[in-house]
Design an enzyme around this catalytic site. Structure first.
Site, PDB file in Angstrom:
ATOM      1  N   LYS A  45       0.833  -1.223   0.000  1.00  0.00           N
ATOM      2  CA  LYS A  45       0.000   0.000   0.000  1.00  0.00           C
ATOM      3  C   LYS A  45       0.861   1.263   0.000  1.00  0.00           C
ATOM      4  CE  LYS A  45      -3.965  -0.353   2.409  1.00  0.00           C
ATOM      5  NZ  LYS A  45      -4.883  -0.614   3.557  1.00  0.00           N
ATOM      6  N   LYS A  47       2.386   2.745   2.257  1.00  0.00           N
ATOM      7  CA  LYS A  47       2.186   3.707   3.336  1.00  0.00           C
ATOM      8  C   LYS A  47       2.658   3.089   4.645  1.00  0.00           C
ATOM      9  CE  LYS A  47      -2.897   3.013   3.983  1.00  0.00           C
ATOM     10  NZ  LYS A  47      -4.177   3.749   4.003  1.00  0.00           N
TER      11      LYS A  47
END
Ligand code: C2G
Length: 132
Positions: A45, A47
């Site tokens: 992702k 992140k």
């Protein structure tokens, strides 16, 4: 018992997340949250969460709407989760609208819930970094 599942990182837990979880639970009787692991966040992702998986899991388990928290480790696990846990409804915020319609092939209802406006983990981080 009607089982609901939803997926996410749920970092810096805020009222947008709670609004989602409350509405998700209202779609059935039992809510499973598949929580993105730190590795899934980092590698898939792109992140990094402020709170670790264990900390985010503890926070979610304290929420009255949440019945079970499982790890989300891959994009591909949703079909298997629906079969494994006998899930009737998949739900997620409408920022994902259309992305998971294929889960209907598993006999699972797919519900996209309107996001809560003007709140996000990114916005919180940005405001804090600017001293707001
Ligand atoms: N959400 C919301 N309103 C906001 C912010 C978030 O309804 N203002 C919802 C999102 O739509 C999502 C859930 O809260 O359904 C968790 O948000 P995130 O942690 O940002 O989830 P995301 O990173 O989109 O992960 O495989 C699916 C992914 O893991 C979803």
């Amino acid at each position: 018992m009607k089982k609901v599942i939803t997926y996410g990182t749920f970092d810096l837990l805020h009222y947008g997340h709670i609004n989602l979880l409350r509405r998700a639970k209202a779609l059935g009787d039992y809510l499973i949250v598949a929580l993105s692991t730190d590795q899934f966040n980092r590698c898939q992702k792109n992140k990094t969460s402020y709170f670790s998986y264990e900390q985010r899991k503890e926070l979610l388990e304290a929420i009255r709407y949440v019945d079970m928290v499982i790890p989300e480790e891959s994009w591909e696990q949703k079909r298997g989760d629906i079969k494994k846990y006998g899930v009737d409804v998949f739900t997620i915020g409408d920022d994902w609208k259309g992305k998971f319609d294929f889960l209907k092939e598993e006999g699972c209802e797919v519900v996209y819930l309107p996001r809560t406006p003007d709140i996000s983990t990114t916005q919180i981080k940005t405001n804090l970094s600017h001293g707001n």
